[in-house]
Write a protein that holds these residues in place. Structure first.
Motif, PDB file in Angstrom:
ATOM      1  N   ARG A   7       0.828  -1.198   0.000  1.00 24.61           N
ATOM      2  CA  ARG A   7       0.000   0.000   0.000  1.00 24.61           C
ATOM      3  C   ARG A   7       0.866   1.252   0.000  1.00 24.61           C
ATOM      4  O   ARG A   7       0.540   2.248  -0.668  1.00 24.61           O
ATOM      5  CB  ARG A   7      -0.937  -0.007   1.210  1.00 24.61           C
ATOM      6  N   THR A  73      -5.897  -6.170  -4.395  1.00 22.66           N
ATOM      7  CA  THR A  73      -7.280  -6.456  -4.770  1.00 22.66           C
ATOM      8  C   THR A  73      -7.724  -7.801  -4.212  1.00 22.66           C
ATOM      9  O   THR A  73      -8.821  -7.930  -3.659  1.00 22.66           O
ATOM     10  CB  THR A  73      -7.435  -6.461  -6.302  1.00 22.66           C
ATOM     11  N   THR A  76      -8.374  -7.530  -0.550  1.00 30.05           N
ATOM     12  CA  THR A  76      -9.670  -6.911  -0.282  1.00 30.05           C
ATOM     13  C   THR A  76     -10.795  -7.924  -0.451  1.00 30.05           C
ATOM     14  O   THR A  76     -11.727  -7.991   0.366  1.00 30.05           O
ATOM     15  CB  THR A  76      -9.891  -5.722  -1.239  1.00 30.05           C
ATOM     16  N   ARG A  79     -10.866 -10.299   2.525  1.00 28.08           N
ATOM     17  CA  ARG A  79     -11.522  -9.728   3.715  1.00 28.08           C
ATOM     18  C   ARG A  79     -13.042  -9.738   3.543  1.00 28.08           C
ATOM     19  O   ARG A  79     -13.780 -10.026   4.493  1.00 28.08           O
ATOM     20  CB  ARG A  79     -11.028  -8.304   3.943  1.00 28.08           C
ATOM     21  N   ASP A 138     -12.995  -2.207  -6.375  1.00 36.01           N
ATOM     22  CA  ASP A 138     -13.874  -1.175  -5.823  1.00 36.01           C
ATOM     23  C   ASP A 138     -15.339  -1.587  -5.908  1.00 36.01           C
ATOM     24  O   ASP A 138     -16.181  -1.060  -5.179  1.00 36.01           O
ATOM     25  CB  ASP A 138     -13.678   0.149  -6.568  1.00 36.01           C
TER      26      ASP A 138
END
Length: 303
Positions: A7, A73, A76, A79, A138
């Motif tokens: 990040r 990605t 994410t 999670r 996203d």
């Protein structure tokens, strides 16, 4: 590999400087510089070339950038998977689509699905940016009008007309369709040339050997409809009509001008099976919204 360091790396790439990235990630500049050096040590190569003019990616850094983006990605998605497993359900997924699609298709579908529907949020994006939101993680899936990238799974959801819209008293309003050769004789209220529906109309006119000049160009579909309702001309949009306008399909020698809707998702998504189920329901719903377009073979994909 420490995802935190990835990040930091992406933040520096985005900001262009360690100083700019430090404010984004809330880490002091000296500490952030050490963390980037640590990542380079772990990787075994330098990510940035450092000079008095600032930072620039090395060849190795450019090659590693999409890898870092993909890893984050996936993290994410992992999670999200964990949260879904802990809840024992799949809900509140995010869809990304163009504003017109969100307004005319996604939002009514959410209302139809009711409290049990899995769509909990919708992101609006320009047509050319819709699929990138899925690739970045996203959004969980997309509804788009452009050809989907090969890296993502896709299915055709259906079609929608490109409409010529005019007041009910206009001579064209009573027609079941208007040939493009007649349409270009009208004062036309069109979207700007960057807009997909405008490009689609321009391409159809070019194929027919027709030339025309827009009476009005705008970036706002609502303004285009308002001007048409005020009697200033005929607007061409994929949006559903409002302000009492009638909508008439535009015909060419190859058939009516229609827009293809694609459902797009990452096959690795934890809720892939549920997304496919949702997209099939959305396809059925779209056929109910636009029953005239079912079976039309001369469609086009919006640019």
């Amino acid at each position: 590999m420490d995802l935190r360091l990835l990040r930091y790396f992406l933040a520096v790439v985005e900001a262009g400087t360690v100083h700019g990235a430090s404010a984004t990630v809330h880490v002091a500049q000296p500490s952030l510089s050490r963390q980037i050096r640590r990542l380079e040590h772990d990787l075994g190569f330098e990510l940035f070339e450092r000079s008095a003019r600032g930072l620039s990616l090395t060849a190795a850094g450019r090659a590693f950038l999409p890898v870092a983006e993909d890893l984050l990605t996936r993290a994410t998605q992992a999670r999200a998977t964990a949260r879904a497993i802990s809840r024992g359900t799949v809900s509140d997924l995010t869809v990304v689509a163009a504003p017109t699609t969100v307004k005319d298709v996604i939002s009514p579908f959410i209302v139809r699905a009711g409290a049990s529907g899995i769509i909990g949020n919708a992101i609006e994006a320009l047509p050319e940016h819709v699929y990138a939101a899925v690739e970045r993680g996203d959004a969980d899936f997309a509804v788009g009008t452009r050809i989907p990238p090969a890296e993502l799974r896709s299915m055709v959801l259906g079609h929608a007309f490109l409409w010529a819209q005019m007041p009910a008293e206009h001579p064209l309003a009573s027609r079941t369709g208007v040939p493009i050769s007649e349409l270009v004789q009208e004062p036309l209220i069109l979207m700007s040339r960057a807009h997909g529906v405008r490009q689609m109309l321009d391409s159809a006119a070019a194929r027919a050997g027709l030339a025309f000049t827009a009476s009005v160009e705008t970036t706002s579909p609502v303004l285009a409809q308002a001007l048409a309702a005020a009697g200033r001309g005929v607007c061409v949009l994929s949006d559903d009509p409002q302000f009492g306008l009638d909508a008439v399909p535009i015909s060419t020698s190859a058939g009516d001008l229609i827009i293809t809707l694609f459902g797009v998702w990452d096959e690795m998504h934890y809720a892939g099976a549920r997304i496919v189920e949702c997209l099939r329901e959305l396809s059925t719903f779209n056929a109910e919204l636009y029953p005239q377009t079912v079976g039309i073979g001369a469609g086009a994909t919006a640019p």
